[in-house]
Design a protein around this motif. Structure first.
Motif, PDB file in Angstrom:
ATOM      1  N   ALA A   1      36.413  50.270  41.715  1.00  9.05           N
ATOM      2  CA  ALA A   1      37.199  50.108  42.926  1.00  9.05           C
ATOM      3  C   ALA A   1      36.359  50.631  44.128  1.00  9.05           C
ATOM      4  N   LEU A   2      35.676  51.771  43.978  1.00  8.67           N
ATOM      5  CA  LEU A   2      34.507  51.988  45.093  1.00  8.67           C
ATOM      6  C   LEU A   2      33.715  51.240  45.716  1.00  8.67           C
ATOM      7  N   GLU A   3      33.028  50.391  44.652  1.00  9.39           N
ATOM      8  CA  GLU A   3      31.959  49.405  44.729  1.00  9.39           C
ATOM      9  C   GLU A   3      32.770  48.067  45.366  1.00  9.39           C
ATOM     10  N   LYS A   4      33.941  47.866  44.779  1.00  9.71           N
ATOM     11  CA  LYS A   4      34.665  46.587  45.404  1.00  9.71           C
ATOM     12  C   LYS A   4      35.060  46.965  47.038  1.00  9.71           C
ATOM     13  N   LEU A   5      35.614  48.279  47.355  1.00  9.37           N
ATOM     14  CA  LEU A   5      35.634  48.503  48.742  1.00  9.37           C
ATOM     15  C   LEU A   5      34.498  48.413  49.666  1.00  9.37           C
ATOM     16  N   GLY A   6      33.455  49.075  48.874  1.00 16.27           N
ATOM     17  CA  GLY A   6      32.013  49.081  49.714  1.00 16.27           C
ATOM     18  C   GLY A   6      31.508  47.598  49.812  1.00 16.27           C
ATOM     19  N   GLU A   7      31.611  46.874  48.972  1.00 17.95           N
ATOM     20  CA  GLU A   7      31.303  45.304  49.100  1.00 17.95           C
ATOM     21  C   GLU A   7      32.205  44.636  50.066  1.00 17.95           C
TER      22      GLU A   7
ATOM     23  N   ASP B   1      53.524  55.636  52.442  1.00 21.70           N
ATOM     24  CA  ASP B   1      53.593  57.185  51.783  1.00 21.70           C
ATOM     25  C   ASP B   1      52.999  56.848  50.671  1.00 21.70           C
ATOM     26  N   GLY B   2      51.878  57.393  50.372  1.00 18.66           N
ATOM     27  CA  GLY B   2      51.057  57.027  49.091  1.00 18.66           C
ATOM     28  C   GLY B   2      50.271  55.871  49.217  1.00 18.66           C
ATOM     29  N   ASP B   3      49.932  55.212  48.381  1.00 15.18           N
ATOM     30  CA  ASP B   3      49.218  53.952  48.133  1.00 15.18           C
ATOM     31  C   ASP B   3      49.632  52.754  48.686  1.00 15.18           C
ATOM     32  N   ALA B   4      49.395  52.497  49.833  1.00 24.19           N
ATOM     33  CA  ALA B   4      50.030  51.165  50.332  1.00 24.19           C
ATOM     34  C   ALA B   4      49.122  50.098  49.711  1.00 24.19           C
ATOM     35  N   LEU B   5      48.036  50.194  49.114  1.00 24.89           N
ATOM     36  CA  LEU B   5      47.281  49.091  48.810  1.00 24.89           C
ATOM     37  C   LEU B   5      47.822  48.444  47.496  1.00 24.89           C
ATOM     38  N   VAL B   6      48.869  49.104  47.072  1.00 23.20           N
ATOM     39  CA  VAL B   6      49.639  48.642  45.905  1.00 23.20           C
ATOM     40  C   VAL B   6      50.489  47.230  46.056  1.00 23.20           C
ATOM     41  N   LEU B   7      50.765  47.177  47.577  1.00 24.27           N
ATOM     42  CA  LEU B   7      51.621  46.302  48.016  1.00 24.27           C
ATOM     43  C   LEU B   7      50.484  44.770  47.992  1.00 24.27           C
ATOM     44  N   PRO B   8      51.308  43.757  47.848  1.00 26.04           N
ATOM     45  CA  PRO B   8      50.537  42.536  47.877  1.00 26.04           C
ATOM     46  C   PRO B   8      49.867  42.214  49.098  1.00 26.04           C
TER      47      PRO B   8
ATOM     48  N   GLU C   1      39.253  42.602  57.998  1.00 22.58           N
ATOM     49  CA  GLU C   1      39.056  41.824  59.284  1.00 22.58           C
ATOM     50  C   GLU C   1      40.273  41.992  60.193  1.00 22.58           C
ATOM     51  N   ALA C   2      41.511  42.265  59.435  1.00 23.85           N
ATOM     52  CA  ALA C   2      42.635  42.414  59.809  1.00 23.85           C
ATOM     53  C   ALA C   2      42.901  43.776  60.535  1.00 23.85           C
ATOM     54  N   GLY C   3      42.180  44.568  60.258  1.00 27.92           N
ATOM     55  CA  GLY C   3      42.099  45.963  61.002  1.00 27.92           C
ATOM     56  C   GLY C   3      42.152  47.191  59.948  1.00 27.92           C
ATOM     57  N   LEU C   4      42.072  46.827  58.545  1.00 25.10           N
ATOM     58  CA  LEU C   4      42.065  48.066  57.682  1.00 25.10           C
ATOM     59  C   LEU C   4      40.545  48.419  57.608  1.00 25.10           C
TER      60      LEU C   4
ATOM     61  N   VAL D   1      37.469  40.730  46.152  1.00 26.99           N
ATOM     62  CA  VAL D   1      36.603  41.190  47.207  1.00 26.99           C
ATOM     63  C   VAL D   1      37.065  40.338  48.680  1.00 26.99           C
ATOM     64  N   GLY D   2      37.070  38.951  48.333  1.00 30.35           N
ATOM     65  CA  GLY D   2      37.781  38.250  49.533  1.00 30.35           C
ATOM     66  C   GLY D   2      39.036  38.874  49.950  1.00 30.35           C
ATOM     67  N   GLU D   3      40.084  39.144  49.188  1.00 28.79           N
ATOM     68  CA  GLU D   3      41.201  39.755  49.973  1.00 28.79           C
ATOM     69  C   GLU D   3      40.990  40.962  50.771  1.00 28.79           C
ATOM     70  N   LEU D   4      40.131  41.617  50.083  1.00 23.47           N
ATOM     71  CA  LEU D   4      39.828  43.144  51.042  1.00 23.47           C
ATOM     72  C   LEU D   4      39.070  42.883  52.374  1.00 23.47           C
TER      73      LEU D   4
END
Length: 292
Positions: free
Chosen positions: A155-161, A72-79, A122-125, A114-117
């Motif tokens: 942030a947008l560039e990191k997601l895109g990369e 609910d909200g921004d799940a990407l705040v989670l580790p 690859e895990a489905g996000l 970027v590696g984490e993203l």
């Protein structure tokens, strides 16, 4: 495309309770947002809570679920470690899912590489909804967004990369009468710099009142219908996008606009200019039908 994913999770009256609607499942990784929602305190749900929700949803809905939204909200705040566990559980218990999406506050990506993203992708996000709201630093500061042009762009560039599809939302009218022009120009500048896959606009509204807004933006005055259209014309005129799906079809919008930018730029501009010149002849959404 984005409408049901962005709104349906709010139908759950029990915090953390999954919502299933139209082949889409809304799983709460946290409760409330990390900002701008004082009526409900933010907290991350425990791993056991989330994993049990996923397991139970698999038992109930099985292969019916095609899309999952991490609410609910921004799940990407989670580790990242926790998110990977949830994504792996979704893949195991809900094998028919082909897309997982989440909200994303730009500042919550500062500590993610970027590696984490890439690992999350690859895990489905597959999709991140980024509520940029504006690309103008003055507007963002006045509404206490906690972001600026640079942080949102990064942030947008990191997601895109990382290969995660980005859906960016801008609020038509957020700058009010005083800052409308620079709000439109700099929001276009943000989109041009990052070339998101999806871009949408919603008309700003304050269902809980304007008290918090006016604390930092006391001079704010809303745009009338014609002002909203002129701001949209300015935004579209300044956009230089190569292959972005554009939508201005939320229930809050008077004028429904759909197309791909830049291929449909002139057609959309013509539609807006006709609405400015002859609003009575335009196919506008009636006031009673606007979801404000």
């Amino acid at each position: 495309m984005a409408g049901n994913l962005l709104t349906s999770w709010t139908s759950s009256k029990t915090p953390g309770c999954p919502v299933f609607a139209g082949n889409s499942l809304y799983i709460h990784g946290c409760v409330s947002r990390t900002w701008n929602r004082p009526q409900k305190a933010f907290r991350a749900r425990s791993d056991d809570e989330v994993l049990d929700s996923i397991r139970r949803c698999g038992e109930l809905y099985g292969n019916q679920v095609r899309r999952v939204f991490l609410a609910d909200g921004d799940a990407l705040v989670l580790p990242t470690r926790r998110l990977l566990v949830y994504l792996q559980a979704i893949r195991h218990h809900l094998p028919a899912v082909h897309r997982v999406a989440s909200y994303c506050l730009p500042r919550n990506l500062k500590k993610k590489s970027v590696g984490e993203l890439v690992a999350l992708r690859e895990a489905g996000l597959a999709l991140a909804y980024v509520g940029a709201e504006s690309g103008d630093d003055s507007v963002l500061a006045r509404v206490n967004k906690g972001e600026d042009f640079a942080s949102t762009r990064a942030a947008l560039e990191k997601l895109g990369e990382a290969g995660i599809t980005r859906s960016v939302m801008i609020l038509n009218g957020l700058g009010g009468t005083a800052l409308s022009g620079q709000h439109a120009e700099n929001s276009a500048r943000l989109a041009n710099a990052t070339q998101p896959e999806f871009l949408s606009t919603l008309v700003v509204s304050f269902p809980l009142g304007e008290t918090r807004l006016r604390a930092g933006f006391p001079e704010w005055q809303p745009l009338d219908q014609a002002g909203l259209f002129r701001e949209m014309e300015r935004l579209l005129s300044a956009l230089e996008l190569r292959r972005t799906v554009f939508r201005s079809d939320h229930a809050s919008n008077w004028l429904v606009l759909k197309g791909t930018l830049g291929a449909d730029k002139e057609r959309l501009l013509t539609q807006v200019r006709q609405a400015i010149a002859e609003p009575q002849a335009a196919q506008l959404r009636p006031a009673w039908a606007r979801g404000l």
